[in-house]
Enzyme design. Sequence first.
Site, PDB file in Angstrom:
ATOM      1  N   VAL A  23     -40.460   6.509 -57.586  1.00 58.68           N
ATOM      2  CA  VAL A  23     -40.910   7.683 -58.357  1.00 58.68           C
ATOM      3  C   VAL A  23     -41.700   7.205 -59.578  1.00 58.68           C
ATOM      4  CG1 VAL A  23     -40.117   9.607 -59.828  1.00 58.68           C
ATOM      5  CG2 VAL A  23     -39.025   9.207 -57.607  1.00 58.68           C
ATOM      6  N   SER A  73     -21.396  17.061 -63.265  1.00 59.17           N
ATOM      7  CA  SER A  73     -21.323  17.860 -64.488  1.00 59.17           C
ATOM      8  C   SER A  73     -20.824  19.276 -64.229  1.00 59.17           C
ATOM      9  CB  SER A  73     -22.710  17.910 -65.152  1.00 59.17           C
ATOM     10  OG  SER A  73     -22.747  18.895 -66.151  1.00 59.17           O
ATOM     11  N   ASP A 127     -22.831  10.533 -47.295  1.00 55.52           N
ATOM     12  CA  ASP A 127     -22.169  11.400 -46.306  1.00 55.52           C
ATOM     13  C   ASP A 127     -23.096  11.848 -45.168  1.00 55.52           C
ATOM     14  OD1 ASP A 127     -19.969  11.178 -47.874  1.00 55.52           O
ATOM     15  OD2 ASP A 127     -19.833  13.287 -48.438  1.00 55.52           O
ATOM     16  N   GLY A 170     -16.522  10.778 -46.487  1.00 50.39           N
ATOM     17  CA  GLY A 170     -17.153  11.918 -45.812  1.00 50.39           C
ATOM     18  C   GLY A 170     -16.332  13.154 -46.123  1.00 50.39           C
ATOM     19  N   GLU A 187     -11.354   3.162 -30.626  1.00 49.82           N
ATOM     20  CA  GLU A 187     -10.767   3.951 -29.521  1.00 49.82           C
ATOM     21  C   GLU A 187     -10.875   5.447 -29.778  1.00 49.82           C
ATOM     22  OE1 GLU A 187      -9.587   0.785 -30.162  1.00 49.82           O
ATOM     23  OE2 GLU A 187     -10.485   0.478 -28.194  1.00 49.82           O
ATOM     24  N   ARG A 211      -4.639   0.163 -20.641  1.00 52.99           N
ATOM     25  CA  ARG A 211      -5.826  -0.372 -19.952  1.00 52.99           C
ATOM     26  C   ARG A 211      -6.007  -1.857 -20.231  1.00 52.99           C
ATOM     27  NH1 ARG A 211      -8.520   4.152 -22.077  1.00 52.99           N
ATOM     28  NH2 ARG A 211      -9.868   2.846 -23.341  1.00 52.99           N
ATOM     29  N   ARG A 256     -19.472   2.731 -51.160  1.00 50.39           N
ATOM     30  CA  ARG A 256     -20.615   3.267 -51.919  1.00 50.39           C
ATOM     31  C   ARG A 256     -21.387   2.217 -52.699  1.00 50.39           C
ATOM     32  NH1 ARG A 256     -18.692   8.714 -54.248  1.00 50.39           N
ATOM     33  NH2 ARG A 256     -19.067   7.825 -56.292  1.00 50.39           N
TER      34      ARG A 256
HETATM   35  O1  F6P Z   1     -20.418  12.612 -51.551  1.00 50.11           O
HETATM   36  C1  F6P Z   1     -20.221  11.248 -51.494  1.00 50.11           C
HETATM   37  C2  F6P Z   1     -18.738  10.916 -51.622  1.00 50.11           C
HETATM   38  O2  F6P Z   1     -18.606   9.514 -51.602  1.00 50.11           O
HETATM   39  C3  F6P Z   1     -17.829  11.554 -50.578  1.00 50.11           C
HETATM   40  O3  F6P Z   1     -17.831  10.847 -49.363  1.00 50.11           O
HETATM   41  C4  F6P Z   1     -16.513  11.544 -51.287  1.00 50.11           C
HETATM   42  O4  F6P Z   1     -15.656  12.544 -50.788  1.00 50.11           O
HETATM   43  C5  F6P Z   1     -16.891  11.813 -52.698  1.00 50.11           C
HETATM   44  O5  F6P Z   1     -18.223  11.378 -52.852  1.00 50.11           O
HETATM   45  C6  F6P Z   1     -16.012  11.161 -53.712  1.00 50.11           C
HETATM   46  O6  F6P Z   1     -16.407  11.576 -54.977  1.00 50.11           O
HETATM   47  P1  F6P Z   1     -16.020  10.844 -56.335  1.00 50.11           P
HETATM   48  O7  F6P Z   1     -16.722   9.529 -56.363  1.00 50.11           O
HETATM   49  O8  F6P Z   1     -16.499  11.768 -57.396  1.00 50.11           O
HETATM   50  O9  F6P Z   1     -14.544  10.662 -56.299  1.00 50.11           O
END
Ligand code: F6P
Length: 322
Positions: A23, A73, A127, A170, A187, A211, A256
């Site tokens: 950007v 926020s 997500d 997620g 699985e 299996r 993350r």
């Molecule tokens: O939206 C991304 C995410 O990592 C989700 O997978 C998770 O539920 C959430 O953020 C967690 O949020 P925070 O970091 O505010 O606890």
Amino acid sequence: MRRIAVLTSGGDAPGMNAAIRAVVRTGISKGWDVFGVRGGYQGLIDGRLTPLGARDVGGIIQRGGTILGSARSAEFRTEAGQIKAIRSLNEFGIDGLVVIGGNGSQTGSYALHQHGFPVVGIASTIDNDLYGSDITIGVDTALNIALEAIDRLKITASSHQRAFLIEVMGRNCGYLALMSALAGGAEAAVIPEMEIPPEEVAETLQQAYQRGKAHAIVVVAEGAKNNAEKLNEYFQQHRERLGFDLRVTILGHIQRGGNPGAFDRILASRLGAGAVEALARGEFGVLVGQIDGDITTTPLSEVVSNKKTVDMDLVKLAQILD
Ligand code: F6P
């Protein structure tokens, strides 16, 4: 358009820095001034804007997180907070804003758009639950982190004939769980879009052992009703009858913070440049995303009112290949 600002909001995602860089540098190439907002929407309310030059965004393409900082926020969710944010933008003479973030963040962009402020969103969340982009910034890197964990746990699972349950992030979406289960050869995948009762999960694992498999792995999305806690409760209660041990690993925020891989760096660079081009065209109130390989724009009104779903064909494929 002479002066634009960029902010990152919501959960950080690997590749956000590459998007900021794109950007800033694309804006500068058009002869514009570019400002960075520190601390997401809260920073905007508090007027925390600083000019960003081409060199200020040097050496960040490979770094996870966001150099601008992010926040969730509560104040910005109020009308009063949004008006304060627009006041800050006006005080700094900003005539276009780029918001890098997921669902909550783009709901914020839409609010600013409805107040008449020129804004463009960039699709970014691990997500992958954002309508208007096939894939969002951060997903690929987060998926590879989950996959590495699954591969490692599989080794221990095989060594001990144990079942492993891995919970991935997620909030309301099973994309990460489904894709990491598919790529990790698990699985079963338990996702909010297709809940599996605990007894069915147990049966799937038992069948895997019958299996002749040496390991049994279940990937669970944190947003599933039967999340890791619920499934573990069931397995502990029925441990004797089931005849195998279960261990639980919750990956959480580890997913993350990674350094973005090539896919996320390139996607973020394209989306960052695409957002500036949208502002230059005077196309406001849109989300810049990637659909069928192309950089596209989707009205924020559509983004906030539609839900993205996982591909049910991939759910079937994961079941066939387990
Ligand atoms: O939206 C991304 C995410 O990592 C989700 O997978 C998770 O539920 C959430 O953020 C967690 O949020 P925070 O970091 O505010 O606890």
